[in-house]
Motif scaffolding. Structure first.
Motif, PDB file in Angstrom:
ATOM      1  N   SER A   1     -14.646  -6.934  57.422  1.00  0.00           N
ATOM      2  CA  SER A   1     -14.920  -7.613  56.148  1.00  0.00           C
ATOM      3  C   SER A   1     -16.422  -7.772  55.964  1.00  0.00           C
ATOM      4  O   SER A   1     -17.143  -8.042  56.922  1.00  0.00           O
ATOM      5  N   ASN A   2     -16.856  -7.640  54.739  1.00  0.00           N
ATOM      6  CA  ASN A   2     -18.253  -7.851  54.399  1.00  0.00           C
ATOM      7  C   ASN A   2     -18.329  -8.985  53.389  1.00  0.00           C
ATOM      8  O   ASN A   2     -18.037  -8.796  52.208  1.00  0.00           O
ATOM      9  N   LYS A   3     -18.742 -10.148  53.844  1.00  0.00           N
ATOM     10  CA  LYS A   3     -18.856 -11.312  52.961  1.00  0.00           C
ATOM     11  C   LYS A   3     -20.265 -11.462  52.404  1.00  0.00           C
ATOM     12  O   LYS A   3     -20.533 -12.373  51.638  1.00  0.00           O
TER      13      LYS A   3
ATOM     14  N   ALA B   1     -23.923 -10.083  50.419  1.00  0.00           N
ATOM     15  CA  ALA B   1     -24.232  -9.546  49.096  1.00  0.00           C
ATOM     16  C   ALA B   1     -24.770  -8.115  49.175  1.00  0.00           C
ATOM     17  O   ALA B   1     -25.057  -7.511  48.147  1.00  0.00           O
TER      18      ALA B   1
ATOM     19  N   HIS C   1     -26.742  -4.035  57.920  1.00  0.00           N
ATOM     20  CA  HIS C   1     -26.843  -3.976  56.464  1.00  0.00           C
ATOM     21  C   HIS C   1     -27.626  -2.719  56.106  1.00  0.00           C
ATOM     22  O   HIS C   1     -28.520  -2.294  56.839  1.00  0.00           O
TER      23      HIS C   1
ATOM     24  N   GLN D   1     -18.615  -2.243  51.251  1.00  0.00           N
ATOM     25  CA  GLN D   1     -19.380  -2.787  50.141  1.00  0.00           C
ATOM     26  C   GLN D   1     -19.310  -4.328  50.146  1.00  0.00           C
ATOM     27  O   GLN D   1     -18.431  -4.916  50.754  1.00  0.00           O
ATOM     28  N   PRO D   2     -20.239  -4.983  49.434  1.00  0.00           N
ATOM     29  CA  PRO D   2     -20.234  -6.455  49.376  1.00  0.00           C
ATOM     30  C   PRO D   2     -18.887  -6.994  48.894  1.00  0.00           C
ATOM     31  O   PRO D   2     -18.270  -6.440  47.978  1.00  0.00           O
ATOM     32  N   LYS D   3     -18.423  -8.032  49.555  1.00  0.00           N
ATOM     33  CA  LYS D   3     -17.172  -8.734  49.216  1.00  0.00           C
ATOM     34  C   LYS D   3     -15.940  -7.825  49.345  1.00  0.00           C
ATOM     35  O   LYS D   3     -14.934  -8.043  48.700  1.00  0.00           O
ATOM     36  N   GLU D   4     -16.029  -6.771  50.169  1.00  0.00           N
ATOM     37  CA  GLU D   4     -14.930  -5.827  50.372  1.00  0.00           C
ATOM     38  C   GLU D   4     -14.525  -5.798  51.840  1.00  0.00           C
ATOM     39  O   GLU D   4     -15.175  -6.400  52.689  1.00  0.00           O
ATOM     40  N   ARG D   5     -13.442  -5.061  52.125  1.00  0.00           N
ATOM     41  CA  ARG D   5     -12.947  -4.862  53.483  1.00  0.00           C
ATOM     42  C   ARG D   5     -12.599  -3.396  53.680  1.00  0.00           C
ATOM     43  O   ARG D   5     -12.265  -2.709  52.736  1.00  0.00           O
TER      44      ARG D   5
END
Length: 152
Positions: free
Chosen positions: A7-9, A11, A69, A40-44
């Motif tokens: 998970s990418n929490k 930005a 990042h 990508q940001p806010k994705e998994r």
């Protein structure tokens, strides 16, 4: 097979990479797919770990993924090493009847095959005649490198 998600929490997008060669005795019996990719940001992104032993194994291993990042040199796009592409830029011969008012079209698509090991031969094509998608140009953001341990 076992599945987990990265998970990418944050930005900004992240890049992950598992070792190209796994430690013995797992090198020939364990597959991680995708083994390299972007989240990508806010994705998994779902990771599949497939274990296919040929005999009993009593060894444990720690496998570390590198995570950092990234900043894209162009437009951000989803990518991992299981994605393939095909270019249908040439068309089969068409009859004069079907040519009426139609323009020649090209179509490309990307397919991700979770859980399948992706390989390509010398011309960049795999056994299906699909080319592996190249990693979008990016740079690692200095100071953001981390390791993600995976215990087997």
């Amino acid at each position: 097979s076992v599945y987990f998600q990265i998970s990418n929490k944050a930005a900004t997008p992240i890049r992950f990479e598992f070792p190209e060669t796994l430690p013995d005795p797992y090198a020939s019996v364990l597959r991680i797919s995708p083994s390299v990719g972007h989240v990508q940001p806010k994705e998994r992104k779902t990771i599949t770990v497939t274990f296919e032993p040929t005999s009993k194994l009593d060894a444990a291993a720690n496998i570390e993924a590198n995570i950092a990042h990234i900043k894209y040199e162009g437009e951000p796009e989803d990518w991992d090493d299981t994605m393939k592409k095909a270019d249908f830029s040439t068309s089969p011969p068409v009859s004069p009847r079907s040519q009426r008012g139609s323009a020649q079209r090209s179509l490309s698509f990307a397919a991700s095959e979770q859980g399948k090991m992706a390989t390509a031969d010398e011309d960049g094509l795999d056994g299906d005649g699909l080319a592996m998608m190249e990693e979008p140009p990016n740079q690692i953001v200095t100071g953001t490198e981390k390791t993600l341990p995976l215990k087997v």
